[in-house]
Motif scaffolding. Structure first.
Motif, short mmCIF file in Angstrom:
data_model
loop_
_atom_site.label_atom_id
_atom_site.label_comp_id
_atom_site.label_asym_id
_atom_site.label_seq_id
_atom_site.Cartn_x
_atom_site.Cartn_y
_atom_site.Cartn_z
N PRO A 6 31.56 5.34 -18.57
CA PRO A 6 32.41 4.97 -17.43
C PRO A 6 31.69 5.03 -16.09
CG PRO A 6 33.68 6.28 -18.96
CD PRO A 6 32.25 6.32 -19.44
N ARG A 7 30.75 5.96 -15.95
CA ARG A 7 29.97 6.01 -14.70
C ARG A 7 29.11 4.76 -14.56
NH1 ARG A 7 25.13 7.27 -12.37
NH2 ARG A 7 25.17 8.63 -10.53
N CYS A 8 28.52 4.31 -15.66
CA CYS A 8 27.72 3.08 -15.62
C CYS A 8 28.59 1.89 -15.24
CB CYS A 8 27.07 2.83 -16.98
SG CYS A 8 25.86 4.07 -17.49
N LEU A 9 29.78 1.82 -15.85
CA LEU A 9 30.69 0.72 -15.53
C LEU A 9 31.17 0.79 -14.08
CD1 LEU A 9 32.90 0.65 -18.77
CD2 LEU A 9 31.10 -0.96 -18.13
N ALA A 10 31.34 2.01 -13.58
CA ALA A 10 31.78 2.17 -12.20
C ALA A 10 30.74 1.66 -11.21
CB ALA A 10 32.09 3.64 -11.92
N MET A 11 29.47 1.90 -11.51
CA MET A 11 28.41 1.38 -10.64
C MET A 11 28.44 -0.15 -10.64
SD MET A 11 24.28 2.05 -10.72
CE MET A 11 24.35 3.67 -9.97
N ALA A 53 25.40 -4.84 -1.99
CA ALA A 53 25.54 -5.14 -3.41
C ALA A 53 24.18 -5.18 -4.10
CB ALA A 53 26.26 -6.48 -3.60
N LEU A 54 23.19 -5.72 -3.40
CA LEU A 54 21.84 -5.79 -3.96
C LEU A 54 21.29 -4.39 -4.24
CD1 LEU A 54 19.32 -7.42 -4.74
CD2 LEU A 54 18.63 -7.32 -2.33
N SER A 55 21.48 -3.49 -3.30
CA SER A 55 20.99 -2.11 -3.49
C SER A 55 21.64 -1.47 -4.71
CB SER A 55 21.29 -1.27 -2.24
OG SER A 55 20.60 -1.77 -1.12
N ALA A 108 19.79 -0.53 -8.30
CA ALA A 108 19.88 0.84 -8.80
C ALA A 108 20.47 0.86 -10.21
CB ALA A 108 20.74 1.68 -7.86
N GLU A 109 21.45 -0.01 -10.44
CA GLU A 109 22.06 -0.10 -11.77
C GLU A 109 21.03 -0.53 -12.81
OE1 GLU A 109 25.56 -2.59 -14.15
OE2 GLU A 109 24.95 -3.19 -12.13
N MET A 110 20.23 -1.52 -12.47
CA MET A 110 19.24 -2.01 -13.42
C MET A 110 18.20 -0.93 -13.72
SD MET A 110 17.32 -5.69 -13.53
CE MET A 110 16.25 -5.49 -12.12
N ALA A 111 17.77 -0.21 -12.69
CA ALA A 111 16.80 0.88 -12.90
C ALA A 111 17.40 1.97 -13.79
CB ALA A 111 16.38 1.46 -11.56
N MET A 112 18.67 2.28 -13.57
CA MET A 112 19.34 3.31 -14.37
C MET A 112 19.43 2.89 -15.84
SD MET A 112 23.28 4.62 -14.07
CE MET A 112 23.87 2.98 -14.54
N LEU A 113 19.84 1.65 -16.08
CA LEU A 113 19.99 1.19 -17.45
C LEU A 113 18.65 1.10 -18.18
CD1 LEU A 113 22.77 -1.53 -17.00
CD2 LEU A 113 23.00 0.81 -17.83
N ARG A 114 17.59 0.82 -17.44
CA ARG A 114 16.26 0.85 -18.05
C ARG A 114 15.91 2.27 -18.50
NH1 ARG A 114 13.52 -3.29 -13.91
NH2 ARG A 114 13.61 -5.19 -15.18
N ARG A 115 16.25 3.24 -17.66
CA ARG A 115 16.00 4.64 -18.03
C ARG A 115 16.79 5.03 -19.27
NH1 ARG A 115 16.48 5.33 -12.42
NH2 ARG A 115 18.60 6.18 -12.59
#
Length: 212
Positions: free
Chosen positions: A63-68, A84-86, A90-97
């Protein structure tokens, strides 16, 4: 916002499956009465409310990922594209991790490409569109609906940059595939033909050979 919060909490408490959880999470962006997505500042306000609700959870919490993601979409809906770009970067970097499946990463890249285009950064959008299309080809094959949709997105971006020959070449390759796989009346197939027609109309170098 309260309805969405309650519905998601109930799904988590009762260990409902991911499909139900995602459906309930949709109340953060879609009206329960008309089933239409919220727009503009309303979508933005709900995006912030959603993010604040789940911000304190671990990064691995879905849910935190979806919230971002909802925050990024909400900011874009209100034309706050730099913000929105920022968020989307950040979302893409998080999902890569988190090493999420490739299909999820391609979806996030697609959202990022939209934001680049909204900011007028069309070359960056094109680079992403190329990567997404290539990724879909490898992951799903040329006949998959997602691949055909991404071909349309890639061709559209090429045309926006006046790279008409590349756009037409791509579309001439995908049009027969879309017709064979999706059928005459499919929305994606119709859009493919429309994008090709638009490229012909706007390309000053177009000839009758392009119609053959």
């Amino acid at each position: 916002a309260e309805q969405a919060k309650i519905l998601v909490a109930e799904a988590e408490e009762n260990n409902l499956d991911d499909k139900v959880l995602n459906e309930r999470f949709g109340r953060w962006h879609t009206c329960s009465l008309c089933e239409q997505m919220y727009h503009s500042v309303v979508r933005c306000a709900l995006g912030w409310a959603c993010w604040k609700t789940y911000l304190g959870r671990p990064e691995t919490d879905w849910p935190r990922c979806l919230a971002m993601q909802q925050l990024g979409h909400g900011l874009g809906a209100a034309d706050h594209h730099e913000d929105a770009l920022s968020v989307k970067e950040a979302e893409m970097a998080m999902l890569r991790r988190l090493s999420v499946p490739e299909g999820e990463m391609l979806n996030v890249q697609c959202n990022l490409a939209i934001t680049y285009a909204s900011l007028g950064r069309h070359e960056q959008a094109l680079s992403l569109r190329r990567d997404i299309y290539s990724g879909r080809l490898k992951l799903n094959g040329e006949e998959h609906p997602e691949t055909l949709r991404e071909a349309n997105n890639y061709a559209t971006t090429l045309s926006e940059l006046q790279r008409y020959q590349e756009a037409k070449s791509l579309l001439r390759k995908t049009m027969p595939v879309a017709r064979r796989v999706l059928g005459e009346d499919n929305e994606t197939r119709i859009l493919t033909r429309w994008i090709y027609a638009d490229a012909l109309y706007t390309d000053p170098g177009a000839t009758l050979d392009d119609l053959r």
